[in-house]
Design a protein around this motif. Sequence first.
Motif, PDB file in Angstrom:
ATOM      1  N   ALA A  77      -1.479  -1.972   1.013  1.00 15.45           N
ATOM      2  CA  ALA A  77      -0.155  -1.340   1.842  1.00 15.45           C
ATOM      3  C   ALA A  77      -0.138  -0.965   3.375  1.00 15.45           C
ATOM      4  O   ALA A  77      -1.028  -2.202   3.849  1.00 15.45           O
ATOM      5  CB  ALA A  77      -0.607  -0.050   1.602  1.00 15.45           C
ATOM      6  N   ALA A  78       1.126  -1.485   4.091  1.00 18.15           N
ATOM      7  CA  ALA A  78       1.811  -1.660   5.335  1.00 18.15           C
ATOM      8  C   ALA A  78       0.519  -1.141   6.108  1.00 18.15           C
ATOM      9  O   ALA A  78      -0.503  -1.875   7.260  1.00 18.15           O
ATOM     10  CB  ALA A  78       2.830  -0.957   5.375  1.00 18.15           C
ATOM     11  N   ASP A  79       0.213  -0.506   6.788  1.00 18.20           N
ATOM     12  CA  ASP A  79      -1.211   0.315   7.041  1.00 18.20           C
ATOM     13  C   ASP A  79      -2.482   0.030   6.679  1.00 18.20           C
ATOM     14  O   ASP A  79      -2.969  -0.725   7.857  1.00 18.20           O
ATOM     15  CB  ASP A  79      -1.592   1.651   7.387  1.00 18.20           C
ATOM     16  N   MET A  80      -2.326  -0.567   5.518  1.00 18.26           N
ATOM     17  CA  MET A  80      -4.034  -1.296   5.357  1.00 18.26           C
ATOM     18  C   MET A  80      -4.037  -2.604   5.980  1.00 18.26           C
ATOM     19  O   MET A  80      -4.516  -3.652   6.711  1.00 18.26           O
ATOM     20  CB  MET A  80      -3.794  -1.274   4.267  1.00 18.26           C
ATOM     21  N   GLN A  81      -2.452  -3.497   6.024  1.00 18.17           N
ATOM     22  CA  GLN A  81      -1.878  -4.461   6.408  1.00 18.17           C
ATOM     23  C   GLN A  81      -2.349  -4.722   7.568  1.00 18.17           C
ATOM     24  O   GLN A  81      -2.731  -5.779   8.096  1.00 18.17           O
ATOM     25  CB  GLN A  81      -1.373  -5.507   5.856  1.00 18.17           C
ATOM     26  N   ALA A  82      -2.270  -3.871   8.960  1.00 14.47           N
ATOM     27  CA  ALA A  82      -1.776  -4.132   9.801  1.00 14.47           C
ATOM     28  C   ALA A  82      -3.675  -3.336  10.279  1.00 14.47           C
ATOM     29  O   ALA A  82      -3.439  -4.510  11.405  1.00 14.47           O
ATOM     30  CB  ALA A  82      -1.230  -2.675  10.812  1.00 14.47           C
ATOM     31  N   ARG A  83      -4.420  -2.916   9.721  1.00 16.38           N
ATOM     32  CA  ARG A  83      -5.601  -2.591  10.082  1.00 16.38           C
ATOM     33  C   ARG A  83      -6.823  -3.772   9.914  1.00 16.38           C
ATOM     34  O   ARG A  83      -7.042  -4.497  10.772  1.00 16.38           O
ATOM     35  CB  ARG A  83      -6.430  -1.786   9.378  1.00 16.38           C
ATOM     36  N   LEU A  84      -6.258  -4.724   8.618  1.00 15.85           N
ATOM     37  CA  LEU A  84      -7.333  -6.067   8.164  1.00 15.85           C
ATOM     38  C   LEU A  84      -6.580  -7.533   9.304  1.00 15.85           C
ATOM     39  O   LEU A  84      -6.855  -7.796   9.521  1.00 15.85           O
ATOM     40  CB  LEU A  84      -6.386  -6.178   7.024  1.00 15.85           C
ATOM     41  N   LYS A  85      -4.950  -7.281   9.989  1.00 21.78           N
ATOM     42  CA  LYS A  85      -4.657  -8.367  10.978  1.00 21.78           C
ATOM     43  C   LYS A  85      -5.951  -8.021  11.377  1.00 21.78           C
ATOM     44  O   LYS A  85      -6.520  -8.893  12.544  1.00 21.78           O
ATOM     45  CB  LYS A  85      -3.477  -8.034  11.138  1.00 21.78           C
TER      46      LYS A  85
END
Length: 227
Positions: free
Chosen positions: A200-208
Amino acid sequence: MAETGSAVKRAGRKASTRQQDPEGTKQNIIEVASQEFALNGLSGARIDEIAAKTRSSKRMIYYYFGDKEGLYLSALESAYATVREGEAELDIAGLSPVDGLKRLVEFTFEHHHQHEDFIRMVMIENIHHGQYLERSSVVRDLNVTAIAKIRDLYERGLKVGLFRDGLDPLEIHWQISALCFFNVSNRATFSQLFARDFGAADMQARLKQNTVDMVLRFVAKAEAIKA
């Protein structure tokens, strides 16, 4: 008769394309082959299937690449060239060492996220114990430049007192690659095991952001990160 005539016309168009743009034809073959190898592996990919999806023919694939293993190696080289070309375009030399490291990590994370076939092909090559990459001077030369970029960045950071002493640029590259690679290679299994959409976009932003933070804490001094 109409179907036969159409088949002849299609074959004629393919032949004309090959004659007019051989490099474009080779690139088209590599792009299609990369998808097939990423999906089915070296043993599962079929030249007939690749030829059917390209502007070329089975005969021309063998002419350009020799055999399926030659095509697979060319696809691997192209995949590595794509990531290295992207790195080369980064203007991290014009950034501070800390900002340059951030940008490099962000780029790697984003590139791997956007090029899942690259990750799958690297996984497949690891199944083969790297035996095909061992044959490639092209990839070795590409990776020399990648490490040189990190070494330059690291030495600049050392010079101004922002980075920790005693780190190996190759190991910095390893840590960046490991974090960004896992984001793609294990995303599906983590999502299933823990019932959370790691794509998910929000999860990918956090992981990055987490990946950037972890690499900075590994390379930079605490005061440099706070600054």
